[in-house]
Every structure is written in C-alpha cells, then in structure tokens.
Design a protein around this motif. Structure first.
Motif, PDB file in Angstrom:
ATOM      1  N   TYR A   1      84.214 -33.395  47.406  1.00  0.00           N
ATOM      2  CA  TYR A   1      83.478 -34.495  46.820  1.00  0.00           C
ATOM      3  C   TYR A   1      84.311 -35.057  45.685  1.00  0.00           C
ATOM      4  O   TYR A   1      85.403 -34.554  45.378  1.00  0.00           O
ATOM      5  CB  TYR A   1      82.089 -34.043  46.331  1.00  0.00           C
ATOM      6  CG  TYR A   1      82.100 -32.885  45.361  1.00  0.00           C
ATOM      7  CD1 TYR A   1      82.151 -33.096  43.982  1.00  0.00           C
ATOM      8  CD2 TYR A   1      82.032 -31.566  45.815  1.00  0.00           C
ATOM      9  CE1 TYR A   1      82.156 -32.036  43.094  1.00  0.00           C
ATOM     10  CE2 TYR A   1      82.038 -30.500  44.937  1.00  0.00           C
ATOM     11  CZ  TYR A   1      82.092 -30.733  43.568  1.00  0.00           C
ATOM     12  OH  TYR A   1      82.093 -29.676  42.698  1.00  0.00           O
ATOM     13  N   MET A   2      83.845 -36.090  45.034  1.00  0.00           N
ATOM     14  CA  MET A   2      84.540 -36.684  43.901  1.00  0.00           C
ATOM     15  C   MET A   2      83.766 -36.349  42.632  1.00  0.00           C
ATOM     16  O   MET A   2      82.529 -36.312  42.632  1.00  0.00           O
ATOM     17  CB  MET A   2      84.655 -38.195  44.094  1.00  0.00           C
ATOM     18  CG  MET A   2      85.482 -38.911  43.053  1.00  0.00           C
ATOM     19  SD  MET A   2      86.120 -40.506  43.684  1.00  0.00           S
ATOM     20  CE  MET A   2      87.682 -39.970  44.401  1.00  0.00           C
TER      21      MET A   2
ATOM     22  N   THR B   1      88.473 -32.956  37.866  1.00  0.00           N
ATOM     23  CA  THR B   1      88.613 -34.375  38.138  1.00  0.00           C
ATOM     24  C   THR B   1      89.995 -34.724  38.706  1.00  0.00           C
ATOM     25  O   THR B   1      90.992 -34.190  38.236  1.00  0.00           O
ATOM     26  CB  THR B   1      88.343 -35.191  36.846  1.00  0.00           C
ATOM     27  OG1 THR B   1      88.334 -36.578  37.162  1.00  0.00           O
ATOM     28  CG2 THR B   1      89.382 -34.922  35.772  1.00  0.00           C
ATOM     29  N   PRO B   2      90.048 -35.529  39.771  1.00  0.00           N
ATOM     30  CA  PRO B   2      89.004 -36.369  40.337  1.00  0.00           C
ATOM     31  C   PRO B   2      88.240 -35.757  41.518  1.00  0.00           C
ATOM     32  O   PRO B   2      87.395 -36.438  42.086  1.00  0.00           O
ATOM     33  CB  PRO B   2      89.797 -37.578  40.833  1.00  0.00           C
ATOM     34  CG  PRO B   2      91.093 -36.988  41.300  1.00  0.00           C
ATOM     35  CD  PRO B   2      91.382 -35.872  40.326  1.00  0.00           C
ATOM     36  N   PHE B   3      88.537 -34.499  41.883  1.00  0.00           N
ATOM     37  CA  PHE B   3      87.929 -33.940  43.091  1.00  0.00           C
ATOM     38  C   PHE B   3      87.212 -32.629  42.822  1.00  0.00           C
ATOM     39  O   PHE B   3      87.572 -31.868  41.911  1.00  0.00           O
ATOM     40  CB  PHE B   3      88.996 -33.684  44.165  1.00  0.00           C
ATOM     41  CG  PHE B   3      89.740 -34.900  44.630  1.00  0.00           C
ATOM     42  CD1 PHE B   3      89.060 -36.031  45.057  1.00  0.00           C
ATOM     43  CD2 PHE B   3      91.123 -34.917  44.648  1.00  0.00           C
ATOM     44  CE1 PHE B   3      89.742 -37.159  45.496  1.00  0.00           C
ATOM     45  CE2 PHE B   3      91.818 -36.036  45.091  1.00  0.00           C
ATOM     46  CZ  PHE B   3      91.126 -37.159  45.509  1.00  0.00           C
TER      47      PHE B   3
ATOM     48  N   HIS C   1      79.975 -38.842  44.713  1.00  0.00           N
ATOM     49  CA  HIS C   1      80.258 -38.498  43.315  1.00  0.00           C
ATOM     50  C   HIS C   1      79.196 -37.515  42.837  1.00  0.00           C
ATOM     51  O   HIS C   1      78.012 -37.831  42.802  1.00  0.00           O
ATOM     52  CB  HIS C   1      80.263 -39.753  42.442  1.00  0.00           C
ATOM     53  CG  HIS C   1      80.673 -39.466  41.024  1.00  0.00           C
ATOM     54  ND1 HIS C   1      79.774 -39.206  40.026  1.00  0.00           N
ATOM     55  CD2 HIS C   1      81.902 -39.382  40.458  1.00  0.00           C
ATOM     56  CE1 HIS C   1      80.418 -38.986  38.901  1.00  0.00           C
ATOM     57  NE2 HIS C   1      81.713 -39.084  39.131  1.00  0.00           N
TER      58      HIS C   1
ATOM     59  N   GLY D   1      93.276 -40.314  43.958  1.00  0.00           N
ATOM     60  CA  GLY D   1      91.862 -40.112  43.702  1.00  0.00           C
ATOM     61  C   GLY D   1      91.443 -40.610  42.329  1.00  0.00           C
ATOM     62  O   GLY D   1      90.365 -41.198  42.171  1.00  0.00           O
TER      63      GLY D   1
ATOM     64  N   LEU E   1      83.506 -40.087  49.842  1.00  0.00           N
ATOM     65  CA  LEU E   1      83.265 -38.978  48.927  1.00  0.00           C
ATOM     66  C   LEU E   1      82.075 -39.263  48.013  1.00  0.00           C
ATOM     67  O   LEU E   1      82.045 -40.281  47.320  1.00  0.00           O
ATOM     68  CB  LEU E   1      84.516 -38.700  48.084  1.00  0.00           C
ATOM     69  CG  LEU E   1      85.776 -38.341  48.872  1.00  0.00           C
ATOM     70  CD1 LEU E   1      86.945 -38.135  47.927  1.00  0.00           C
ATOM     71  CD2 LEU E   1      85.551 -37.095  49.722  1.00  0.00           C
TER      72      LEU E   1
ATOM     73  N   LEU F   1      88.668 -43.398  41.607  1.00  0.00           N
ATOM     74  CA  LEU F   1      87.522 -43.070  40.768  1.00  0.00           C
ATOM     75  C   LEU F   1      87.292 -44.114  39.679  1.00  0.00           C
ATOM     76  O   LEU F   1      86.151 -44.405  39.315  1.00  0.00           O
ATOM     77  CB  LEU F   1      87.734 -41.696  40.128  1.00  0.00           C
ATOM     78  CG  LEU F   1      86.599 -41.138  39.261  1.00  0.00           C
ATOM     79  CD1 LEU F   1      85.337 -40.932  40.095  1.00  0.00           C
ATOM     80  CD2 LEU F   1      87.032 -39.830  38.619  1.00  0.00           C
TER      81      LEU F   1
ATOM     82  N   SER G   1      83.963 -36.370  38.002  1.00  0.00           N
ATOM     83  CA  SER G   1      84.630 -36.801  36.770  1.00  0.00           C
ATOM     84  C   SER G   1      84.542 -35.713  35.709  1.00  0.00           C
ATOM     85  O   SER G   1      84.601 -35.986  34.512  1.00  0.00           O
ATOM     86  CB  SER G   1      83.997 -38.101  36.253  1.00  0.00           C
ATOM     87  OG  SER G   1      82.586 -37.984  36.176  1.00  0.00           O
TER      88      SER G   1
END
Length: 236
Positions: free
Chosen positions: A155-156, A184-186, A224, A86, A222, A90, A158
C-alpha cells in the motif's frame, strides 16, 4: 562498532554489518527514533514507553558483509528507484477514494527480493527464512521460485514505522501469520502459510513472473493507509 552473530539470511556465524532498512537511498539516511518490543510491551523494563535513536537511519546489524553486499548490489538500487517514483506519485497525484493509481518503470523481481530481504533481516524467530526455498530464492539472483505459501502485498503511506516483521494473530476469525513494514512512501504486508487479511492491499507476488534485471511498466492501484498500531493490519 563490530557485532558478531548469526546472519539472518545465510545462517552463518559472522561479523555483522549495519544494513539500512529500507536502503539508505530510499529516504533513510537521517537519524530516526523508533520503538521496539521492549519499549512497547515490556513493562518491567526502564525503557518501557520510551524510544530509541538510530543515528544511521532505520536498520540494524542483521546480515553478514557478503549477504549485505550481494543483496545491496543486486536489488537495493532498484528498490531505491521504486521508492523515488513512489515519493513523486505520493506528492503529485490526486487521491481517488483513497487510492493512488500510477505506472512505475521498475525491475519487479529485483524490487520484490529487496523487500523480502528487509523482512528477513527484521524477523527475530527465523520462522520466515526457514520456509523451504526462500533462502535460495533470495541468494540466487536469477531464481524466480518464490515459495507458494508466501504472498507479498503493498500500500502507500506517508508515515515511518517499521512495525512487526512477523506476527501471529487471530484476525478476521482466522489464525494468521503475517508481517508488515511501513516506511514512506510504501507499506508492505507479508502473508505466510495463511490467507491474507481482508484489507485494500495490492498484491505484488506476481513480480516473480519476470526475470532478474528485467524492466517492466507496472500499474499499481495503491490504497493510502496510515498504521495506527505496532501490530500489522490495523490502520486509521
């Protein structure tokens, strides 16, 4: 440091061990600052408005040694691999309407059980673990019988923000029970007993259709999202 209490997973009184949430290898090995309910809600506390530091990374003393070791050996490494993939996605994929679509080579059931273990560890009311069949689903690594009233979406992101493992709220005109973990990343959104909120999540509850340690290529579109509140379901 020795801490004793009730293990959030098996429910037994025992010495508790520090559990990284998410696992240490999933970019969670450095000190972090975080805010809990005391910092955010209790205006009578001298800690209100401040932050707490965890030198070990995000996590806490939530599980006994046996549960920590078992879930760690069964599921954690597969979640770490998922997180590494992930993180690459990203930083290397181009967003399309804020969605990042990619294929992941993972062990889906193992990953889902690790995510649920994180929610169970963080949740303080025991409402989640008391859902009939959930404890057996986690502690029996071969089981794929997730209670039908639980849905897991993702979802994604940061950002690093553990947020609430469980909340009760009236959102979108419906009284809901849900929780959220973002690191992060999820980000992961858990819906319990109630319909999921109307957000651009990717439902991964179907990961239960695979067997323990079964590998698969899964395609995940996903969105962001950046959390904007300690409460689940609210984003920039």
């Amino acid at each position: 440091m020795k801490k004793y209490g009730i293990c959030k997973l098996c429910g037994k009184q025992s010495k508790l061990t520090f559990e990284h949430i998410p696992p240490e290898g999933a970019f969670n090995s450095k000190p972090v600052y975080f805010q809990d309910k005391e910092n955010l809600l209790d205006k009578s506390s001298y800690r209100y408005g401040g932050r707490k530091r965890s030198n070990k990374g995000a996590g806490g003393y939530h599980l006994c040694k046996s549960c920590n070791n078992n879930t760690g050996s069964w599921y954690a490494n597969d979640y770490i691999e998922f997180a590494k993939q992930g993180a690459y996605v990203l930083t290397h994929r181009v967003y399309a309407n804020h969605f990042i679509c990619a294929e992941y080579e993972i062990k889906p059931l193992n990953v889902l059980k690790q995510i649920l273990t994180m929610f169970i560890a963080l949740e303080t009311s025991s409402y989640l673990i008391d859902r009939q069949g959930l404890r057996d689903f986690i502690l029996d690594k071969e089981s794929n019988q997730l209670p039908s009233n639980i849905r897991l979406l993702m979802y994604m992101t940061s950002t690093i923000s553990l947020r609430n493992a469980l909340s009760w709220s009236n959102m979108d005109g419906y009284a809901r029970t849900f929780g959220e973990i973002s690191y992060t990343p999820f980000g992961f959104h858990l819906s319990i007993d109630t319909p999921t909120i109307n957000r651009p999540f990717c439902d991964i509850t179907h990961f239960t259709s695979l067997a323990f340690n079964e590998e698969a290529t899964v395609k995940l579109p996903l969105r962001h999202l950046i959390p904007s509140s300690m409460f689940p379901g609210i984003y920039l």
